[in-house]
Motif scaffolding. Sequence first.
Motif, PDB file in Angstrom:
ATOM      1  N   SER A 175       0.701  -1.146   0.011  1.00  0.00           N
ATOM      2  CA  SER A 175       0.050   0.072   0.106  1.00  0.00           C
ATOM      3  C   SER A 175       0.918   1.337   0.077  1.00  0.00           C
ATOM      4  CB  SER A 175      -0.809   0.003   1.226  1.00  0.00           C
ATOM      5  OG  SER A 175      -1.991   0.942   1.195  1.00  0.00           O
ATOM      6  N   SER A 180      -3.261   6.258  -1.658  1.00  0.00           N
ATOM      7  CA  SER A 180      -4.233   5.249  -0.756  1.00  0.00           C
ATOM      8  C   SER A 180      -4.699   4.387  -1.493  1.00  0.00           C
ATOM      9  CB  SER A 180      -5.413   6.204  -0.125  1.00  0.00           C
ATOM     10  OG  SER A 180      -4.814   7.130   0.733  1.00  0.00           O
ATOM     11  N   SER A 199      -7.887   5.113   2.858  1.00  0.00           N
ATOM     12  CA  SER A 199      -6.739   6.004   3.364  1.00  0.00           C
ATOM     13  C   SER A 199      -5.492   4.671   3.290  1.00  0.00           C
ATOM     14  CB  SER A 199      -6.805   6.500   4.970  1.00  0.00           C
ATOM     15  OG  SER A 199      -7.086   5.447   5.861  1.00  0.00           O
ATOM     16  N   PRO A 200      -4.178   5.297   3.567  1.00  0.00           N
ATOM     17  CA  PRO A 200      -3.379   4.376   3.313  1.00  0.00           C
ATOM     18  C   PRO A 200      -3.431   2.951   4.591  1.00  0.00           C
ATOM     19  CG  PRO A 200      -2.346   6.704   3.349  1.00  0.00           C
ATOM     20  CD  PRO A 200      -3.707   6.389   3.738  1.00  0.00           C
ATOM     21  N   LEU A 216      -6.233   0.870   8.269  1.00  0.00           N
ATOM     22  CA  LEU A 216      -6.194   2.178   7.470  1.00  0.00           C
ATOM     23  C   LEU A 216      -6.015   3.228   8.408  1.00  0.00           C
ATOM     24  CD1 LEU A 216      -9.044   1.516   4.861  1.00  0.00           C
ATOM     25  CD2 LEU A 216      -6.747   0.524   5.023  1.00  0.00           C
TER      26      LEU A 216
END
Length: 522
Positions: A175, A180, A199-200, A216
């Motif tokens: 990731s 993201s 989100s990442p 996340l």
Amino acid sequence: MRSFKKAIILHYSKNTGFLKIFVLFSGKPLFSLLLCWLLLAGCTKTQKLEMVTEQQRLVETHCGSCHLAVEPSMLDKQTWKEHVLPAMAKKLGLGVWRGPSYYSKKESAISVQDWQKIVAFYDSLAPAKLVEQRPAKPLQSWAGFSLKKPLANLSGVATTTLVRYDPYKKLLYTSDAATSRLFQWQNNLTDYKITALPSPATHMNLAKDQDPVLTLIGQMKAVDLAAGSVQQLTSQPQSGLKEVAKGFVRPIETLRADFNKDGLEDYLVSSFGHETGGLYLLLQSEKKTFIRSAVREVPGATQSIIRDFNGDGWLDIMSLFAHGDEGIWLFLNDKKGGFTQRNILRFPPVFGSSSFDYVDIDKDGVSEIIYTSGDNSDYSKVLKPYHGLYIYSDRGDFKFEKSYFYPVNGSTKALAADFDKDGLTDIALISFFADLKNNPWETFLYFKQKKPDNHKLSFTPFAIPINEYGRWICMDVADYDSDGDQDIILGNYAQGFLNQLPFRPDFNKQIPFVILVNGAGK
């Protein structure tokens, strides 16, 4: 000279204390060692001791109440005066002007006079420069590994936040923070599938015959925004993600286990946070909903290991906390849906605790704690001689003592495995905040264990020459090529977080990850 004499006279005649008078003389609250010495020179040994004792008492009262008090010798004088102490003053409610100068607010937890005594304590005892640790240099060698890498990510700078190999599906997941996205790489590292994320992702929990669970982070920046979540990566076509829980402040790890023996899977979430955060338990109900409770609600929850530590048949938790009150805590299952806690190791906040493992590294039947310190992106961004790889041995009843230390600037994560298949446990270590200017080889080290000599742990460190390919922030160990040995996967985060400016390192900024393919199984 006239002002100086007046200050000394006031000190003795008014009996107001040398710290307060020093402010009148210098016009600023930070005190040079020379002038403190001049004022102390007229005092008796008893008076000097009383001054230092009072200063130390204030440090223990106001600093030690939140975390382990930091010895002055752990940072240089300039870092204390210009960065750490002004930041701490704000946390105690004091106002800070440029200089810095301090002033009281209504909500101040300490008077300016007492704070000046704390400042004087650190200013007079801190060294001008930290002494660098110089261990035996590691061997420059590939140590039986070879390099495998994907095509460079030419669309932008690599900001990898997760690398994880799924041995059940033979997939490599990564990731990145910039977009993201979640990548699912085939073994040839040329074909991949992309899943968009809110989100990442920073962590993936894997289990056989179950869909992976993603953590996340929500917000990479150090802010208290409850935008983090736990998501399940479903295997159904077109479905993508299924939300498990949300509303966490910068969560970075999620583990699964049945803590209350009801046959339902529960979740343990490490919410690192910033000023808020904690270690949270999500107990699953029969209605498939989750009841959230705090195991320990303080920021800095980083990583946990779930195991029956006391042998009573119930799962317990061992967790690392960083960021403020740093240390390792043991949470024993009370068999009622909760835990009793015990601190087993505690570190000062400048340590920058970053990872730990719990393994029987010397094969004596008792597990050791492998611990790394090296997070260096806070108020004291200087190279620290106490950053590195530690091993703590259990002397009985979870009382641990340090049995090994190898200094490595900015150590980030250590993972243990028998890489060379000789029956001894070795260690792979990454360092995100390495000395990129002088010792760039610190970014990755491989510690090959030698046969213990009189039960003393010993390793041969290898600097595998891969620093030119990236800057490693995450790592996974798995048998990637299915040949019976453990390979090492490293994620490259090539953007920002440089502490040695104006120096700018020249590593590859586009390759998202590399794999160190182990040749031991061939």
